[in-house]
Design an enzyme around this catalytic site. Sequence first.
Site, mmCIF file in Angstrom:
data_model
loop_
_atom_site.group_PDB
_atom_site.id
_atom_site.type_symbol
_atom_site.label_atom_id
_atom_site.label_comp_id
_atom_site.label_asym_id
_atom_site.label_seq_id
_atom_site.Cartn_x
_atom_site.Cartn_y
_atom_site.Cartn_z
ATOM 1 N N ALA A 16 9.636 -8.802 0.481
ATOM 2 C CA ALA A 16 8.647 -9.796 0.749
ATOM 3 C C ALA A 16 8.887 -9.927 2.386
ATOM 4 O O ALA A 16 10.028 -10.568 3.033
ATOM 5 C CB ALA A 16 8.688 -11.108 0.059
ATOM 6 N N GLY A 17 7.982 -9.768 3.033
ATOM 7 C CA GLY A 17 8.088 -9.735 4.658
ATOM 8 C C GLY A 17 9.203 -8.597 5.182
ATOM 9 O O GLY A 17 9.291 -7.446 4.601
ATOM 10 N N LYS A 38 8.090 -5.883 -7.355
ATOM 11 C CA LYS A 38 8.268 -6.858 -6.212
ATOM 12 C C LYS A 38 8.722 -8.377 -6.795
ATOM 13 O O LYS A 38 8.333 -8.905 -7.112
ATOM 14 C CB LYS A 38 6.811 -7.167 -5.599
ATOM 15 C CG LYS A 38 6.966 -7.914 -4.454
ATOM 16 C CD LYS A 38 5.555 -8.163 -3.882
ATOM 17 C CE LYS A 38 5.572 -9.072 -2.670
ATOM 18 N NZ LYS A 38 5.452 -8.334 -1.313
ATOM 19 N N PHE A 93 0.705 -1.234 0.019
ATOM 20 C CA PHE A 93 0.100 0.004 0.092
ATOM 21 C C PHE A 93 0.961 1.195 -0.083
ATOM 22 O O PHE A 93 0.520 2.225 -0.936
ATOM 23 C CB PHE A 93 -1.079 0.007 1.076
ATOM 24 C CG PHE A 93 -1.672 1.434 1.503
ATOM 25 C CD1 PHE A 93 -2.661 1.621 0.746
ATOM 26 C CD2 PHE A 93 -1.346 2.391 2.454
ATOM 27 C CE1 PHE A 93 -3.226 2.822 0.672
ATOM 28 C CE2 PHE A 93 -1.846 3.376 2.640
ATOM 29 C CZ PHE A 93 -3.039 3.681 1.801
#
EC number: 6.3.3.3
Length: 212
Positions: free
Chosen positions: A112-113, A33, A17
């Site tokens: 990621a994470g 990503k 977001f």
Amino acid sequence: MKRYFVTGTDTDCGKTFVTNQLVNYFSSSAAIKPIASGCEYSKNQLVNSDALLHQQQNHLPLEIINPWRFRLPVSPHLSAREDGASIDVHKVADYCLNLQLNDIKKLFIEGAGGLMVPLNEQDTWLDFLKLTRIPVILVVGMKLGCINHTLLTQEVLEINKIKCQGWIANCLDQDMLMLDENISTLEAKLKYPLLARTNYGGKISDICLSSL
């Protein structure tokens, strides 16, 4: 082209977001990503929902936005293993450093994470940053426990001499007790600036984004 690595205090802190908000804010910017787990099959290919959100803004092929895709919604090293694959952090680093996009001045690379999520049996996102030295933007999901998570992340970045450009307070819960006081505490304890604030899914509120 300036490159920034967007990491977070933990999973579901709002990296996607906030990254999309940054792309909305800055003209001539894009987001990728590179690694995503939790992908589902659509039209004979694995697709990640976060990557699709980036594609809606970037209008880039998914192959560019998200080249490493895995099925299970678990840590990337486990998801890759289940798919019979492994992630080579050097290849990911080379991809992110060498990607060129026409008319793009700022590239936001979403992890990621969090920072210490394993990419394989040896390497984490921290190792990716050691290879690339791409400056970090830290997304803090404002909730109980975020002060501890944020200060631990700062310590890891400092020990490894990774530059952090600043942090963004992503306000997840409008009923969070003492939200402003938590943000003030982090401002006092962090050694890099508060760049912006987002409120409950609303637009990004510029505080120091001009420094990017």
